[in-house]
Design a protein around this motif. Sequence first.
Motif, short mmCIF file in Angstrom:
data_model
loop_
_atom_site.label_atom_id
_atom_site.label_comp_id
_atom_site.label_asym_id
_atom_site.label_seq_id
_atom_site.Cartn_x
_atom_site.Cartn_y
_atom_site.Cartn_z
N GLY A 72 0.81 -1.21 0.00
CA GLY A 72 0.00 0.00 0.00
C GLY A 72 0.84 1.26 0.00
N ARG A 73 1.87 1.28 0.80
CA ARG A 73 2.71 2.48 0.94
C ARG A 73 3.50 2.78 -0.33
NH1 ARG A 73 4.40 5.18 5.76
NH2 ARG A 73 6.11 6.60 5.31
N LEU A 74 3.99 1.76 -1.00
CA LEU A 74 4.88 1.96 -2.14
C LEU A 74 4.15 2.09 -3.47
CD1 LEU A 74 7.72 -0.57 -1.20
CD2 LEU A 74 7.73 1.92 -0.90
N PHE A 75 2.98 1.43 -3.60
CA PHE A 75 2.32 1.38 -4.91
C PHE A 75 1.19 2.40 -5.07
CE2 PHE A 75 4.39 -2.72 -4.79
CZ PHE A 75 4.84 -2.89 -6.09
N VAL A 80 -2.55 -0.64 -6.40
CA VAL A 80 -2.94 -1.75 -5.53
C VAL A 80 -4.23 -2.39 -6.03
CG1 VAL A 80 -3.77 -2.36 -3.22
CG2 VAL A 80 -1.75 -0.93 -3.47
N LYS A 81 -5.20 -1.57 -6.42
CA LYS A 81 -6.45 -2.12 -6.94
C LYS A 81 -6.20 -2.84 -8.27
CE LYS A 81 -8.80 1.76 -6.63
NZ LYS A 81 -9.93 2.72 -6.63
N GLY A 131 -1.02 1.41 4.83
CA GLY A 131 0.12 1.77 4.00
C GLY A 131 -0.21 2.86 3.00
N LEU A 132 -1.40 2.78 2.42
CA LEU A 132 -1.83 3.80 1.46
C LEU A 132 -1.87 5.18 2.11
CD1 LEU A 132 -4.76 1.88 -0.30
CD2 LEU A 132 -2.56 2.50 -1.33
N ALA A 133 -2.32 5.22 3.37
CA ALA A 133 -2.41 6.49 4.10
C ALA A 133 -1.06 6.92 4.65
CB ALA A 133 -3.41 6.36 5.23
N PRO A 197 -12.80 -9.86 -11.38
CA PRO A 197 -12.13 -8.56 -11.24
C PRO A 197 -13.12 -7.43 -11.44
CG PRO A 197 -11.65 -9.48 -13.39
CD PRO A 197 -12.43 -10.53 -12.63
N ASN A 198 -12.86 -6.30 -10.79
CA ASN A 198 -13.76 -5.16 -10.94
C ASN A 198 -13.14 -4.03 -11.76
OD1 ASN A 198 -14.48 -6.44 -8.06
ND2 ASN A 198 -16.31 -5.58 -9.00
N ARG A 199 -11.82 -4.04 -11.81
CA ARG A 199 -11.16 -2.95 -12.52
C ARG A 199 -10.06 -3.46 -13.43
NH1 ARG A 199 -12.62 -1.33 -7.54
NH2 ARG A 199 -13.71 0.65 -7.36
N ALA A 200 -10.23 -4.69 -13.92
CA ALA A 200 -9.17 -5.29 -14.73
C ALA A 200 -8.88 -4.50 -16.01
CB ALA A 200 -9.54 -6.73 -15.10
N SER A 201 -9.86 -3.76 -16.47
CA SER A 201 -9.67 -3.03 -17.72
C SER A 201 -9.04 -1.68 -17.51
CB SER A 201 -11.02 -2.88 -18.43
OG SER A 201 -11.91 -2.12 -17.65
N GLN A 202 -8.95 -1.23 -16.26
CA GLN A 202 -8.40 0.09 -15.98
C GLN A 202 -6.89 0.05 -16.11
OE1 GLN A 202 -9.65 1.84 -12.34
NE2 GLN A 202 -11.80 1.89 -12.93
N LYS A 203 -6.32 1.09 -16.61
CA LYS A 203 -4.88 1.19 -16.70
C LYS A 203 -4.35 2.02 -15.55
CE LYS A 203 -4.83 0.85 -21.75
NZ LYS A 203 -4.40 1.50 -23.02
N ILE A 204 -3.12 1.73 -15.14
CA ILE A 204 -2.52 2.48 -14.05
C ILE A 204 -1.57 3.52 -14.64
CG2 ILE A 204 -2.74 0.59 -12.43
CD1 ILE A 204 0.17 -0.09 -12.89
#
Length: 204
Positions: A72-75, A80-81, A131-133, A197-204
């Motif tokens: 969470g902290r690094l990505f 992460v999603k 970690g995200l926070a 998956p819920n967001r498999a099509s989303q790009k990062i």
Amino acid sequence: MASWITQIITDLGYVGIALLMLLEAVFPPIPSELIVPFAGFAAGEGTLNVFGVILAATLGSLIGMLPWYFVGRLFGLERVKWLADRIGRWFAFNADEIDYAARIFARWGKPIVLVGRLFPILRTLISVPAGLAKMNFLAFALFSAIGMLIWNSVLVGAGYLLHEHYHLVESWLDPLTWVVLIAVVGLYVFRLFTWRPNRASQKI
């Protein structure tokens, strides 16, 4: 099954307990409720010290939650999603559940890190939004350790006390262990094959 778990704990001692709890923390479908009471049984037999058992279980859990915190902290949230929708199938959660854990953390803040250690699945997932926070690492480790110390103490204590009446519970303890294990494995397999998956099509 019960005797097999107890034998492993007896053979490997505190290291075995710590390793089992580390695995439980990294891989959520493995429940600590199935592991720690048997460590209490071993302590009841006098082969292990009850306080050593609690500390070993807590240390294993503490080490096991670190990868989730640093993920969470690094990505960051979106990555992460994205990862959850790529490899989350094997850990029985997806991006929506990461969002859910993040909302819980946002609402309750640092105390949920402590309280979350008392609940299956959440005890692992809650490390990610912490970690995200970018929650202070020492505070995160302290809150986590307190929560896990409380929970492990309860489970070890239950196993320790039941050991005194082992002759009364032996006849149903082993079948009950199999029932719990089959239920956990069955739920995991169900999640494995129904996972989407819920967001498999989303790009990062």
